[in-house]
Design a protein around this motif. Structure first.
Motif, PDB file in Angstrom:
ATOM      1  N   UNK A 268     -31.325  -7.481  23.721  1.00  0.00           N
ATOM      2  CA  UNK A 268     -30.041  -8.128  23.465  1.00  0.00           C
ATOM      3  C   UNK A 268     -28.968  -7.181  22.959  1.00  0.00           C
ATOM      4  N   UNK A 269     -29.360  -6.038  22.388  1.00  0.00           N
ATOM      5  CA  UNK A 269     -28.426  -5.146  21.710  1.00  0.00           C
ATOM      6  C   UNK A 269     -28.553  -3.725  22.236  1.00  0.00           C
ATOM      7  N   UNK A 270     -27.424  -3.088  22.535  1.00  0.00           N
ATOM      8  CA  UNK A 270     -27.377  -1.724  23.060  1.00  0.00           C
ATOM      9  C   UNK A 270     -26.793  -0.790  22.008  1.00  0.00           C
ATOM     10  N   UNK A 271     -27.501   0.275  21.685  1.00  0.00           N
ATOM     11  CA  UNK A 271     -27.023   1.297  20.751  1.00  0.00           C
ATOM     12  C   UNK A 271     -25.848   2.019  21.398  1.00  0.00           C
ATOM     13  N   UNK A 272     -24.716   2.112  20.694  1.00  0.00           N
ATOM     14  CA  UNK A 272     -23.523   2.766  21.237  1.00  0.00           C
ATOM     15  C   UNK A 272     -23.567   4.280  21.098  1.00  0.00           C
ATOM     16  N   UNK A 273     -24.620   4.822  20.515  1.00  0.00           N
ATOM     17  CA  UNK A 273     -24.772   6.272  20.424  1.00  0.00           C
ATOM     18  C   UNK A 273     -24.052   6.849  19.224  1.00  0.00           C
ATOM     19  N   UNK A 274     -23.830   8.152  19.287  1.00  0.00           N
ATOM     20  CA  UNK A 274     -23.230   8.870  18.171  1.00  0.00           C
ATOM     21  C   UNK A 274     -21.790   8.479  17.918  1.00  0.00           C
ATOM     22  N   UNK A 275     -21.390   8.613  16.650  1.00  0.00           N
ATOM     23  CA  UNK A 275     -20.005   8.388  16.244  1.00  0.00           C
ATOM     24  C   UNK A 275     -19.510   9.641  15.538  1.00  0.00           C
ATOM     25  N   UNK A 276     -18.220   9.733  15.367  1.00  0.00           N
ATOM     26  CA  UNK A 276     -17.611  10.875  14.683  1.00  0.00           C
ATOM     27  C   UNK A 276     -16.712  10.346  13.573  1.00  0.00           C
ATOM     28  N   UNK A 277     -16.769  10.954  12.402  1.00  0.00           N
ATOM     29  CA  UNK A 277     -15.933  10.593  11.252  1.00  0.00           C
ATOM     30  C   UNK A 277     -16.253   9.214  10.686  1.00  0.00           C
TER      31      UNK A 277
ATOM     32  N   UNK B 150     -14.155   0.029  12.757  1.00  0.00           N
ATOM     33  CA  UNK B 150     -13.429   1.126  13.395  1.00  0.00           C
ATOM     34  C   UNK B 150     -14.247   2.409  13.381  1.00  0.00           C
ATOM     35  N   UNK B 151     -14.193   3.151  14.490  1.00  0.00           N
ATOM     36  CA  UNK B 151     -14.905   4.414  14.593  1.00  0.00           C
ATOM     37  C   UNK B 151     -14.341   5.216  15.758  1.00  0.00           C
ATOM     38  N   UNK B 152     -14.882   6.377  15.966  1.00  0.00           N
ATOM     39  CA  UNK B 152     -14.679   7.144  17.191  1.00  0.00           C
ATOM     40  C   UNK B 152     -16.040   7.329  17.831  1.00  0.00           C
ATOM     41  N   UNK B 153     -16.188   6.799  19.030  1.00  0.00           N
ATOM     42  CA  UNK B 153     -17.454   6.929  19.750  1.00  0.00           C
ATOM     43  C   UNK B 153     -17.566   8.353  20.274  1.00  0.00           C
ATOM     44  N   UNK B 154     -18.619   9.048  19.896  1.00  0.00           N
ATOM     45  CA  UNK B 154     -18.777  10.454  20.249  1.00  0.00           C
ATOM     46  C   UNK B 154     -19.363  10.644  21.640  1.00  0.00           C
TER      47      UNK B 154
ATOM     48  N   UNK C 199      -9.699  22.342  24.763  1.00  0.00           N
ATOM     49  CA  UNK C 199     -10.539  23.533  24.769  1.00  0.00           C
ATOM     50  C   UNK C 199     -11.434  23.636  23.542  1.00  0.00           C
ATOM     51  N   UNK C 200     -10.935  23.203  22.392  1.00  0.00           N
ATOM     52  CA  UNK C 200     -11.665  23.454  21.151  1.00  0.00           C
ATOM     53  C   UNK C 200     -12.031  22.194  20.359  1.00  0.00           C
ATOM     54  N   UNK C 201     -11.983  21.015  21.010  1.00  0.00           N
ATOM     55  CA  UNK C 201     -12.336  19.786  20.299  1.00  0.00           C
ATOM     56  C   UNK C 201     -13.197  18.894  21.179  1.00  0.00           C
ATOM     57  N   UNK C 202     -14.046  18.154  20.525  1.00  0.00           N
ATOM     58  CA  UNK C 202     -14.927  17.222  21.210  1.00  0.00           C
ATOM     59  C   UNK C 202     -14.131  16.028  21.734  1.00  0.00           C
TER      60      UNK C 202
END
Length: 186
Positions: free
Chosen positions: A38-47, A81-85, A157-160
């Motif tokens: 029923x639930x899917x892990x959204x993976x890594x987050x940042x900050x 709130x997050x940033x999905x990595x 160039x220098x950020x994810x």
């Protein structure tokens, strides 16, 4: 008042997405991973991941008293709130509140939903699993959510590359609260 250092919280949270109305894990299962059926892990987050509850109160006043004599809740918003990595098409589809996905030999694709504004959006549920005091677990279930933030994919160039997300909770019913919080206690 003395400080109980075991009540201090630090550490990451994990986000899961489910269909609107998905069966929620029982409160007694707060220390377990939600069922993958029923639930899917959204993976890594940042900050980090942030839960916000914004309450607006209207002030009550009378001529005879200079202080506020009371207040009434007139608006309440809550967001996660997050940033999905992990910049996957699945996560992009989530922050665009749905669309059409396809896949075949050697490819997968996504097209955003461009229906009329009168069409009901594709609500979904979010689970935020994080820490509670005393190194126990805390689970927040957002029951009827939509992303209300702009979606962007920045290639530099220098950020994810991250996918920002601000999931807003919506009214469910007069008997079902829009979110539920459970802390593990032992």
């Amino acid at each position: 008042m003395s400080v109980d250092t075991t009540n201090l919280i630090q550490g990451p949270a994990t986000l899961y997405k489910g269909a609107y109305g998905a069966t929620e894990p029982a409160d007694t299962a707060v220390n377990t991973t939600p069922p993958s059926s029923s639930w899917t892990d959204l993976g890594g987050t940042q900050d980090g991941v942030k839960l916000s509850v914004d309450q607006t109160y209207s002030e009550l006043e009378v001529d005879q008293i200079t202080l506020r004599v009371g207040s009434r809740l007139t608006k309440q918003d809550f967001t996660i709130e997050t940033s999905l990595a992990e910049a996957t098409l699945e996560n992009l589809s989530l922050v665009l509140n749905g669309g059409t996905s396809a896949s075949g030999a050697g490819y997968k694709s996504f097209e955003p939903n461009v229906t009329s504004s009168a069409t009901q959006p594709n609500y979904f549920a979010i689970i935020l699993d994080g820490y509670a005091p005393q190194q126990f677990r805390r689970r927040v279930v957002g029951r009827r959510m939509l992303n209300i933030d702009s979606a962007e994919l920045a290639y530099t160039k220098d950020k994810q590359t991250l996918i920002p997300a601000k999931f807003a909770g919506h009214y469910v019913s007069s008997v079902i609260a829009p979110f539920h919080i459970t802390d593990q206690t032992s």
